[in-house]
Write an enzyme that holds these catalytic residues in place. Structure first.
Site, PDB file in Angstrom:
ATOM      1  N   GLY A   1       7.044  -4.718   8.448  1.00 21.24           N
ATOM      2  CA  GLY A   1       7.404  -3.417   8.989  1.00 21.24           C
ATOM      3  C   GLY A   1       7.495  -2.332   7.941  1.00 21.24           C
ATOM      4  N   ASP A   2       7.862  -2.696   6.726  1.00 19.39           N
ATOM      5  CA  ASP A   2       7.897  -1.735   5.620  1.00 19.39           C
ATOM      6  C   ASP A   2       6.516  -1.108   5.440  1.00 19.39           C
ATOM      7  OD1 ASP A   2       8.983  -0.430   3.228  1.00 19.39           O
ATOM      8  OD2 ASP A   2       7.809  -1.893   2.104  1.00 19.39           O
ATOM      9  N   GLY A   3       5.489  -1.934   5.470  1.00 21.11           N
ATOM     10  CA  GLY A   3       4.123  -1.435   5.322  1.00 21.11           C
ATOM     11  C   GLY A   3       3.668  -0.618   6.523  1.00 21.11           C
TER      12      GLY A   3
ATOM     13  N   ALA B   1      10.696  -7.458   8.546  1.00 22.82           N
ATOM     14  CA  ALA B   1      10.961  -6.251   7.758  1.00 22.82           C
ATOM     15  C   ALA B   1       9.922  -6.079   6.650  1.00 22.82           C
ATOM     16  CB  ALA B   1      12.367  -6.292   7.174  1.00 22.82           C
TER      17      ALA B   1
END
Length: 134
Positions: A22-24, A19
């Site tokens: 994945g946020d980036g 995560a």
């Protein structure tokens, strides 16, 4: 696949680590999308990016693509959603935050497994299914 994981298998990363990445990835996709729509003042671009990447928007994004996910993608999403995170933003419902974390884990996993075309496909599906007022 990138060389970030010495074991060679991105599924071995914790769901919160997926995560984190994945946020980036998700934010980069949002920024690319906004720039593809034309030049705009940076403040306006930032505001629209925040609207696309908020926990609420990401949780809604899952609802839009859930039927498109493969069984393996669904498993990665659930791992992220069910991860034990001790932090939740003050003004965010914990269930919404968990769903958003699942989406971020999915996008992190897609990136690490070299499936950026799939990440782009899912992101496009998210954008195409948004209500007009978003």
């Amino acid at each position: 696949m990138t060389e970030l994981n010495p074991q060679g298998d991105p599924r071995l990363f914790s769901p919160l680590a997926l995560a984190f990445l994945g946020d980036g990835v998700y934010e980069l996709l949002a920024r690319e999308y906004l720039l593809s729509r034309g030049n705009a003042p940076v403040g306006k671009l930032h505001t629209h990016t925040v609207e696309l990447v908020s926990a609420t928007a990401q949780a809604a994004a899952y609802e839009r693509v859930a039927a498109l996910l493969t069984p393996e993608e669904e498993t990665i999403y659930r791992r992220g959603r069910n991860a034990n995170s001790t932090k939740c933003p003050k003004h965010t419902d914990p269930a919404v935050y968990r769903r958003a974390t699942g989406v971020e884990a999915l996008f992190g996993w897609l990136y690490l497994t070299g499936q950026t075309p799939r990440a782009n496909e899912l992101f496009r599906a998210i954008l195409e299914s948004r209500p007009p007022e978003e």
